[in-house]
Write a protein that holds these residues in place. Structure first.
Motif, PDB file in Angstrom:
ATOM      1  N   THR A 190      -2.045 -15.279 -18.464  1.00 44.03           N
ATOM      2  CA  THR A 190      -2.760 -14.057 -18.062  1.00 44.03           C
ATOM      3  C   THR A 190      -2.283 -13.582 -16.698  1.00 44.03           C
ATOM      4  OG1 THR A 190      -4.673 -14.965 -19.218  1.00 44.03           O
ATOM      5  CG2 THR A 190      -5.055 -13.056 -17.822  1.00 44.03           C
ATOM      6  N   TRP A 191      -2.064 -14.534 -15.801  1.00 38.33           N
ATOM      7  CA  TRP A 191      -1.601 -14.214 -14.453  1.00 38.33           C
ATOM      8  C   TRP A 191      -0.222 -13.568 -14.486  1.00 38.33           C
ATOM      9  CZ3 TRP A 191      -3.407 -13.667  -9.737  1.00 38.33           C
ATOM     10  CH2 TRP A 191      -2.566 -13.769  -8.643  1.00 38.33           C
ATOM     11  N   LEU A 192       0.699 -14.154 -15.247  1.00 43.63           N
ATOM     12  CA  LEU A 192       2.053 -13.605 -15.320  1.00 43.63           C
ATOM     13  C   LEU A 192       2.073 -12.262 -16.042  1.00 43.63           C
ATOM     14  CD1 LEU A 192       4.158 -16.805 -16.030  1.00 43.63           C
ATOM     15  CD2 LEU A 192       3.963 -15.535 -13.883  1.00 43.63           C
ATOM     16  N   ALA A 193       1.187 -12.091 -17.033  1.00 46.29           N
ATOM     17  CA  ALA A 193       1.121 -10.818 -17.755  1.00 46.29           C
ATOM     18  C   ALA A 193       0.676  -9.684 -16.830  1.00 46.29           C
ATOM     19  CB  ALA A 193       0.166 -10.938 -18.938  1.00 46.29           C
ATOM     20  N   MET A 194      -0.113 -10.028 -15.818  1.00 49.13           N
ATOM     21  CA  MET A 194      -0.572  -9.022 -14.867  1.00 49.13           C
ATOM     22  C   MET A 194       0.597  -8.436 -14.065  1.00 49.13           C
ATOM     23  SD  MET A 194      -4.030  -9.812 -12.753  1.00 49.13           S
ATOM     24  CE  MET A 194      -3.337  -9.966 -11.152  1.00 49.13           C
ATOM     25  N   PHE A 195       1.667  -9.206 -13.921  1.00 51.23           N
ATOM     26  CA  PHE A 195       2.799  -8.777 -13.110  1.00 51.23           C
ATOM     27  C   PHE A 195       4.039  -8.440 -13.926  1.00 51.23           C
ATOM     28  CE2 PHE A 195       0.192 -11.536 -10.450  1.00 51.23           C
ATOM     29  CZ  PHE A 195      -0.064 -10.687  -9.403  1.00 51.23           C
ATOM     30  N   SER A 196       3.936  -8.510 -15.239  1.00 53.87           N
ATOM     31  CA  SER A 196       5.116  -8.218 -16.061  1.00 53.87           C
ATOM     32  C   SER A 196       5.463  -6.733 -15.950  1.00 53.87           C
ATOM     33  CB  SER A 196       4.872  -8.602 -17.519  1.00 53.87           C
ATOM     34  OG  SER A 196       3.877  -7.783 -18.067  1.00 53.87           O
ATOM     35  N   GLY A 197       6.729  -6.457 -15.784  1.00 56.86           N
ATOM     36  CA  GLY A 197       7.194  -5.089 -15.662  1.00 56.86           C
ATOM     37  C   GLY A 197       7.073  -4.498 -14.266  1.00 56.86           C
ATOM     38  N   LEU A 198       6.495  -5.245 -13.322  1.00 52.04           N
ATOM     39  CA  LEU A 198       6.351  -4.745 -11.955  1.00 52.04           C
ATOM     40  C   LEU A 198       7.521  -5.218 -11.103  1.00 52.04           C
ATOM     41  CD1 LEU A 198       2.573  -5.432 -11.186  1.00 52.04           C
ATOM     42  CD2 LEU A 198       3.613  -3.292 -11.896  1.00 52.04           C
ATOM     43  N   SER A 199       7.906  -4.400 -10.163  1.00 52.74           N
ATOM     44  CA  SER A 199       8.924  -4.834  -9.205  1.00 52.74           C
ATOM     45  C   SER A 199       8.273  -5.799  -8.216  1.00 52.74           C
ATOM     46  CB  SER A 199       9.493  -3.632  -8.461  1.00 52.74           C
ATOM     47  OG  SER A 199       8.498  -3.064  -7.629  1.00 52.74           O
ATOM     48  N   ARG A 200       9.084  -6.436  -7.410  1.00 52.27           N
ATOM     49  CA  ARG A 200       8.535  -7.364  -6.420  1.00 52.27           C
ATOM     50  C   ARG A 200       7.661  -6.631  -5.408  1.00 52.27           C
ATOM     51  NH1 ARG A 200      12.621 -12.310  -5.519  1.00 52.27           N
ATOM     52  NH2 ARG A 200      13.181 -12.518  -7.703  1.00 52.27           N
ATOM     53  N   LYS A 201       8.037  -5.417  -5.077  1.00 52.05           N
ATOM     54  CA  LYS A 201       7.236  -4.638  -4.138  1.00 52.05           C
ATOM     55  C   LYS A 201       5.882  -4.292  -4.753  1.00 52.05           C
ATOM     56  CE  LYS A 201       7.102  -0.559  -1.279  1.00 52.05           C
ATOM     57  NZ  LYS A 201       7.684   0.699  -0.895  1.00 52.05           N
ATOM     58  N   ASP A 202       5.873  -3.904  -6.025  1.00 54.66           N
ATOM     59  CA  ASP A 202       4.609  -3.591  -6.693  1.00 54.66           C
ATOM     60  C   ASP A 202       3.728  -4.837  -6.802  1.00 54.66           C
ATOM     61  OD1 ASP A 202       5.415  -0.964  -6.961  1.00 54.66           O
ATOM     62  OD2 ASP A 202       6.231  -1.267  -8.987  1.00 54.66           O
ATOM     63  N   ALA A 203       4.352  -5.989  -7.079  1.00 57.06           N
ATOM     64  CA  ALA A 203       3.593  -7.246  -7.144  1.00 57.06           C
ATOM     65  C   ALA A 203       2.988  -7.565  -5.784  1.00 57.06           C
ATOM     66  CB  ALA A 203       4.497  -8.377  -7.612  1.00 57.06           C
ATOM     67  N   TRP A 204       3.765  -7.360  -4.723  1.00 61.09           N
ATOM     68  CA  TRP A 204       3.267  -7.593  -3.362  1.00 61.09           C
ATOM     69  C   TRP A 204       2.089  -6.684  -3.054  1.00 61.09           C
ATOM     70  CZ3 TRP A 204       3.915  -3.936   0.720  1.00 61.09           C
ATOM     71  CH2 TRP A 204       3.475  -4.382   1.968  1.00 61.09           C
ATOM     72  N   GLU A 205       2.192  -5.392  -3.443  1.00 53.01           N
ATOM     73  CA  GLU A 205       1.092  -4.461  -3.195  1.00 53.01           C
ATOM     74  C   GLU A 205      -0.166  -4.862  -3.951  1.00 53.01           C
ATOM     75  OE1 GLU A 205       2.843  -0.750  -4.301  1.00 53.01           O
ATOM     76  OE2 GLU A 205       3.692  -0.406  -2.302  1.00 53.01           O
ATOM     77  N   LYS A 206       0.012  -5.417  -5.138  1.00 55.57           N
ATOM     78  CA  LYS A 206      -1.136  -5.846  -5.935  1.00 55.57           C
ATOM     79  C   LYS A 206      -1.769  -7.107  -5.345  1.00 55.57           C
ATOM     80  CE  LYS A 206      -2.384  -5.812 -10.672  1.00 55.57           C
ATOM     81  NZ  LYS A 206      -1.922  -5.414 -11.971  1.00 55.57           N
ATOM     82  N   LEU A 207      -0.924  -8.021  -4.885  1.00 60.45           N
ATOM     83  CA  LEU A 207      -1.426  -9.273  -4.331  1.00 60.45           C
ATOM     84  C   LEU A 207      -2.004  -9.115  -2.934  1.00 60.45           C
ATOM     85  CD1 LEU A 207       1.398 -11.664  -5.506  1.00 60.45           C
ATOM     86  CD2 LEU A 207      -1.014 -11.850  -6.105  1.00 60.45           C
ATOM     87  N   TYR A 208      -1.370  -8.296  -2.124  1.00 54.79           N
ATOM     88  CA  TYR A 208      -1.767  -8.153  -0.725  1.00 54.79           C
ATOM     89  C   TYR A 208      -2.013  -6.679  -0.411  1.00 54.79           C
ATOM     90  CZ  TYR A 208       0.226 -12.808  -0.682  1.00 54.79           C
ATOM     91  OH  TYR A 208       0.510 -14.113  -0.974  1.00 54.79           O
ATOM     92  N   PRO A 209      -3.173  -6.155  -0.804  1.00 54.22           N
ATOM     93  CA  PRO A 209      -3.433  -4.724  -0.598  1.00 54.22           C
ATOM     94  C   PRO A 209      -3.525  -4.324   0.877  1.00 54.22           C
ATOM     95  CG  PRO A 209      -5.393  -5.829  -1.404  1.00 54.22           C
ATOM     96  CD  PRO A 209      -4.281  -6.828  -1.460  1.00 54.22           C
ATOM     97  N   TYR A 210      -3.725  -5.280   1.769  1.00 58.32           N
ATOM     98  CA  TYR A 210      -3.837  -4.958   3.187  1.00 58.32           C
ATOM     99  C   TYR A 210      -2.508  -5.100   3.920  1.00 58.32           C
ATOM    100  CZ  TYR A 210      -8.731  -5.270   2.037  1.00 58.32           C
ATOM    101  OH  TYR A 210      -9.940  -5.081   1.446  1.00 58.32           O
ATOM    102  N   GLY A 211      -1.445  -5.448   3.201  1.00 61.62           N
ATOM    103  CA  GLY A 211      -0.118  -5.490   3.796  1.00 61.62           C
ATOM    104  C   GLY A 211       0.208  -6.735   4.590  1.00 61.62           C
ATOM    105  N   ARG A 212      -0.593  -7.767   4.491  1.00 67.93           N
ATOM    106  CA  ARG A 212      -0.340  -9.019   5.197  1.00 67.93           C
ATOM    107  C   ARG A 212      -0.243 -10.142   4.191  1.00 67.93           C
ATOM    108  NH1 ARG A 212       0.848  -7.367  10.160  1.00 67.93           N
ATOM    109  NH2 ARG A 212      -0.795  -6.221  11.130  1.00 67.93           N
ATOM    110  N   PRO A 213       0.780 -10.908   4.140  1.00 63.22           N
ATOM    111  CA  PRO A 213       1.983 -10.866   4.955  1.00 63.22           C
ATOM    112  C   PRO A 213       2.849  -9.658   4.600  1.00 63.22           C
ATOM    113  CG  PRO A 213       2.290 -12.470   3.224  1.00 63.22           C
ATOM    114  CD  PRO A 213       0.869 -11.970   3.127  1.00 63.22           C
ATOM    115  N   ALA A 214       3.810  -9.383   5.445  1.00 60.75           N
ATOM    116  CA  ALA A 214       4.687  -8.235   5.242  1.00 60.75           C
ATOM    117  C   ALA A 214       5.542  -8.425   3.993  1.00 60.75           C
ATOM    118  CB  ALA A 214       5.586  -8.052   6.459  1.00 60.75           C
ATOM    119  N   LEU A 215       6.051  -7.344   3.474  1.00 61.76           N
ATOM    120  CA  LEU A 215       6.896  -7.389   2.280  1.00 61.76           C
ATOM    121  C   LEU A 215       8.118  -8.263   2.508  1.00 61.76           C
ATOM    122  CD1 LEU A 215       7.630  -6.470  -0.565  1.00 61.76           C
ATOM    123  CD2 LEU A 215       8.600  -4.397   0.440  1.00 61.76           C
TER     124      LEU A 215
END
Length: 150
Positions: A59-84
């Motif tokens: 389920t966790w991996l399906a949440m990120f399938s098809g997303l770029s690393r930047k999109d995954a980072w934005e989903k995981l860290y909506p406040y921008g910390r840690p930096a991309l």
């Protein structure tokens, strides 16, 4: 005391009075019982992590399938910390990006389960299994990075 004297005392390992300070601590060797208990709890933590990945990993991996690393980072860290850039450096330490995502699932269980949509009471119930053994640091996959669950 002049700055030069303070500097010279500091370099020689002495304080402002010229005292050498405390000696090294004696070497502590845990008992065989304590070592056996530690190994047992560390093995239990690894076993519970494997069960956790088998239960929630797909389920966790399906949440990120098809997303770029930047999109995954934005989903995981909506406040921008840690930096991309830091996120990308951490991801490079793993064989694959999926293994890194599973590492994040395991190392941040509480926030990962919240991101998966579980209520707070259910999260507490799921993490109660990690009570004692969760304090022991373990690694996941081929990475050398360690984490605890509590």
């Amino acid at each position: 005391m002049s700055m030069k004297n303070r500097y010279l005392l500091h370099r020689s390992g002495r304080n402002q009075f010229g005292d050498p300070g405390d000696g090294p601590l004696p070497c502590y060797e845990p008992s065989p019982e304590a070592k056996a208990r530690d190994e047992k709890l560390r093995a239990r933590h690894i076993e519970l992590n494997d069960v956790f990945v088998s239960k929630h990993g797909a389920t966790w991996l399906a949440m990120f399938s098809g997303l770029s690393r930047k999109d995954a980072w934005e989903k995981l860290y909506p406040y921008g910390r840690p930096a991309l850039s830091t996120f990308r450096v951490h991801a490079r330490g793993f064989a694959t990006f999926q293994e890194f995502l599973l590492f994040l699932l395991l190392s941040n269980k509480r926030s990962s389960l919240a991101l998966l949509g579980y209520p707070k009471a259910a999260i507490e119930e799921m993490l109660s299994e990690f009570g004692e053994c969760g304090r022991y640091y373990v690694s996941y996959g081929k990475s050398q990075r360690t984490f605890g669950s509590i």
